[in-house]
Design an enzyme around this catalytic site. Sequence first.
Site, PDB file in Angstrom:
ATOM      1  N   HIS A 143       0.845  -1.203   0.000  1.00 46.53           N
ATOM      2  CA  HIS A 143       0.000   0.000   0.000  1.00 46.53           C
ATOM      3  C   HIS A 143       0.876   1.247   0.000  1.00 46.53           C
ATOM      4  O   HIS A 143       1.927   1.271   0.620  1.00 46.53           O
ATOM      5  CB  HIS A 143      -0.912   0.019   1.227  1.00 46.53           C
ATOM      6  CG  HIS A 143      -2.121   0.879   1.025  1.00 46.53           C
ATOM      7  ND1 HIS A 143      -2.095   2.237   1.228  1.00 46.53           N
ATOM      8  CD2 HIS A 143      -3.371   0.576   0.594  1.00 46.53           C
ATOM      9  CE1 HIS A 143      -3.294   2.721   0.933  1.00 46.53           C
ATOM     10  NE2 HIS A 143      -4.084   1.747   0.544  1.00 46.53           N
ATOM     11  N   GLU A 149      -7.930  -5.127  -0.513  1.00 47.51           N
ATOM     12  CA  GLU A 149      -8.410  -5.981  -1.607  1.00 47.51           C
ATOM     13  C   GLU A 149      -8.234  -7.470  -1.325  1.00 47.51           C
ATOM     14  O   GLU A 149      -8.956  -8.299  -1.875  1.00 47.51           O
ATOM     15  CB  GLU A 149      -7.646  -5.673  -2.906  1.00 47.51           C
ATOM     16  CG  GLU A 149      -7.414  -4.229  -3.184  1.00 47.51           C
ATOM     17  CD  GLU A 149      -8.600  -3.559  -3.820  1.00 47.51           C
ATOM     18  OE1 GLU A 149      -9.715  -4.101  -3.685  1.00 47.51           O
ATOM     19  OE2 GLU A 149      -8.416  -2.521  -4.447  1.00 47.51           O
TER      20      GLU A 149
HETATM   21  N1  COA Z   1       4.035  -7.428  -4.754  1.00 48.49           N
HETATM   22  C1  COA Z   1       5.374  -7.484  -4.854  1.00 48.49           C
HETATM   23  N2  COA Z   1       6.174  -6.440  -4.567  1.00 48.49           N
HETATM   24  C2  COA Z   1       5.583  -5.314  -4.143  1.00 48.49           C
HETATM   25  C3  COA Z   1       4.192  -5.196  -3.994  1.00 48.49           C
HETATM   26  C4  COA Z   1       3.424  -6.309  -4.311  1.00 48.49           C
HETATM   27  N3  COA Z   1       2.097  -6.272  -4.215  1.00 48.49           N
HETATM   28  N4  COA Z   1       3.901  -3.972  -3.546  1.00 48.49           N
HETATM   29  C5  COA Z   1       5.069  -3.317  -3.428  1.00 48.49           C
HETATM   30  N5  COA Z   1       6.076  -4.143  -3.793  1.00 48.49           N
HETATM   31  C6  COA Z   1       7.474  -3.827  -3.854  1.00 48.49           C
HETATM   32  C7  COA Z   1       7.710  -3.117  -5.164  1.00 48.49           C
HETATM   33  O1  COA Z   1       8.207  -3.986  -6.133  1.00 48.49           O
HETATM   34  C8  COA Z   1       8.694  -2.056  -4.821  1.00 48.49           C
HETATM   35  O2  COA Z   1       9.982  -2.523  -5.024  1.00 48.49           O
HETATM   36  P1  COA Z   1      11.087  -1.511  -5.595  1.00 48.49           P
HETATM   37  O3  COA Z   1      11.206  -0.430  -4.565  1.00 48.49           O
HETATM   38  O4  COA Z   1      12.278  -2.382  -5.741  1.00 48.49           O
HETATM   39  O5  COA Z   1      10.518  -1.029  -6.903  1.00 48.49           O
HETATM   40  C9  COA Z   1       8.564  -1.811  -3.358  1.00 48.49           C
HETATM   41  O6  COA Z   1       7.809  -2.905  -2.832  1.00 48.49           O
HETATM   42  C10 COA Z   1       7.915  -0.452  -3.193  1.00 48.49           C
HETATM   43  O7  COA Z   1       6.727  -0.530  -2.616  1.00 48.49           O
HETATM   44  P2  COA Z   1       5.900   0.785  -2.289  1.00 48.49           P
HETATM   45  O8  COA Z   1       6.706   2.008  -2.560  1.00 48.49           O
HETATM   46  O9  COA Z   1       5.312   0.593  -0.956  1.00 48.49           O
HETATM   47  O10 COA Z   1       4.753   0.634  -3.366  1.00 48.49           O
HETATM   48  P3  COA Z   1       3.989   1.729  -4.203  1.00 48.49           P
HETATM   49  O11 COA Z   1       3.530   2.845  -3.357  1.00 48.49           O
HETATM   50  O12 COA Z   1       4.753   2.084  -5.437  1.00 48.49           O
HETATM   51  O13 COA Z   1       2.733   0.884  -4.699  1.00 48.49           O
HETATM   52  C11 COA Z   1       0.791  -0.401  -4.662  1.00 48.49           C
HETATM   53  C12 COA Z   1       1.607   0.622  -3.896  1.00 48.49           C
HETATM   54  C13 COA Z   1      -0.542  -0.660  -3.979  1.00 48.49           C
HETATM   55  C14 COA Z   1       0.510   0.133  -6.072  1.00 48.49           C
HETATM   56  C15 COA Z   1       1.606  -1.704  -4.756  1.00 48.49           C
HETATM   57  O14 COA Z   1       1.827  -2.186  -3.467  1.00 48.49           O
HETATM   58  C16 COA Z   1       0.958  -2.758  -5.628  1.00 48.49           C
HETATM   59  O15 COA Z   1       1.161  -2.758  -6.830  1.00 48.49           O
HETATM   60  N6  COA Z   1       0.175  -3.692  -5.028  1.00 48.49           N
HETATM   61  C17 COA Z   1      -0.499  -4.705  -5.810  1.00 48.49           C
HETATM   62  C18 COA Z   1      -1.809  -4.189  -6.400  1.00 48.49           C
HETATM   63  C19 COA Z   1      -2.847  -3.923  -5.339  1.00 48.49           C
HETATM   64  O16 COA Z   1      -3.007  -4.682  -4.399  1.00 48.49           O
HETATM   65  N7  COA Z   1      -3.586  -2.836  -5.517  1.00 48.49           N
HETATM   66  C20 COA Z   1      -4.621  -2.446  -4.592  1.00 48.49           C
HETATM   67  C21 COA Z   1      -4.167  -1.321  -3.730  1.00 48.49           C
HETATM   68  S1  COA Z   1      -5.305  -0.950  -2.448  1.00 48.49           S
END
Ligand code: COA
Length: 397
Positions: A261, A318
């Site tokens: 998140h 989710e």
């Molecule tokens: N699966 C695997 N790795 C994940 C991840 C996931 N669901 N969520 C975050 N990470 C990893 C990323 O690869 C990233 O690695 P990096 O720094 O080497 O690129 C790192 O954790 C950064 O995370 P963060 O900065 O906290 O994420 P964000 O703010 O860019 O993204 C989301 C937040 C929700 C978009 C992301 O967690 C995600 O894509 N989740 C899956 C989709 C989802 O559940 N969406 C509903 C959201 S309510």
Amino acid sequence: MASTVVNPGLEGVVVGETVLSNVEGEAGRLTYRGYDIYDLAEHATFEEVVHLLLHGRLPTHEELADLNRSLSEHRALPNGLLAMLHAIPRDAWPMDVLRTGVSAIAHFSPHRDDGWHETSVDSAVHLVAKVPTIVAAWDRIRRGLEPIAPDANLTTAANFLYMRTGEQPTETARKALDTYLVLLADHSFNASTFSARVTASTGADIYAATTAALATLEGDLHGGAPSKVMTMLEEIGLPEKAEQYVRDLIARGERVMGMGHREYKTRDPRAAQLEAMAKALTEKSHTKWYLIARALEDAADKVLRELKPGKRIYANVEFYSAPTLSSLGIPADEFTCLFACGRIAGWSAHILEQAGHNRLIRPQARYVGPQVHAVEPIAKRPSDNGASNGRSAGQQT
Ligand code: COA
């Protein structure tokens, strides 16, 4: 003067003020107008939360009865809208249909001579009432069945379940869906709400702003994740296969849907509630979905910690929505629509808040394209200039 700070995801950027909800990412707490969602989930219904968001306080018995009356009056779909839904190809994605349906509600709603609709509490209630009816109607139409008219004596959650099947829902199912809607009702400036506020900030009306919100909700990084969670659970099949599944997924550069998140640095507070619900609902049947989800959450955290020491990953709202909604008989491709049935309360309240204290939302971008150069008349441009011309112009800067 142009700002030099570029923040592509607006991470940590405060773009406005709201009194509606507060996300405390470090503490893992979510409140609506100062009430903890745990407290609301236990002691208030979705309709009470709608009142809280739209009117600023929890309702008295009389106010709640008034709201229920209005919701009941607005719940049915006009025949013209039903005819539109019948004309849509049956394999259309439910979120596409919901977006079209909400946009179409505007055609059947009172408007001024210039076509503009009032952005008011009444129009907000209108939308809160109709969104679940559209979802339930499409659920039936695409199965070749006639939509079922809402029952004036039922609440939002009970009506939705009734309109899908024609059967009165059990108290357990009604309560579970009601709690789900409470938990999903608002979440500060999330992407779809921000989209609604951007649209409302231009002076566009509540139907336009809600349509924009729906379009923004459908992506996997926002509300589109739970149906993908269900796909993962099905692909994993057994709890003991979860860890290898995560390793393969991460190796392919993919993300575990329903986890991580932007705001929460600990577990999403809604996930705990939904996990408890998923566990209780799947106890008698479908236990495996809960067990696989539990194993997947643990495996994802373990694998990510190994790969990125110091990094933790937790379930978001989710994740356990998938087994919860699935155990209520809702198909996976409708999960995002159910999210919208709850979030419509928050979107409406944010649109009213934005319209009430409006300032056009218009950020800047740092320009990184070519420097100013003269237009070459078409007769003088080389015949193969297409992409190569654009590239060389970009490289000159
Ligand atoms: N699966 C695997 N790795 C994940 C991840 C996931 N669901 N969520 C975050 N990470 C990893 C990323 O690869 C990233 O690695 P990096 O720094 O080497 O690129 C790192 O954790 C950064 O995370 P963060 O900065 O906290 O994420 P964000 O703010 O860019 O993204 C989301 C937040 C929700 C978009 C992301 O967690 C995600 O894509 N989740 C899956 C989709 C989802 O559940 N969406 C509903 C959201 S309510």
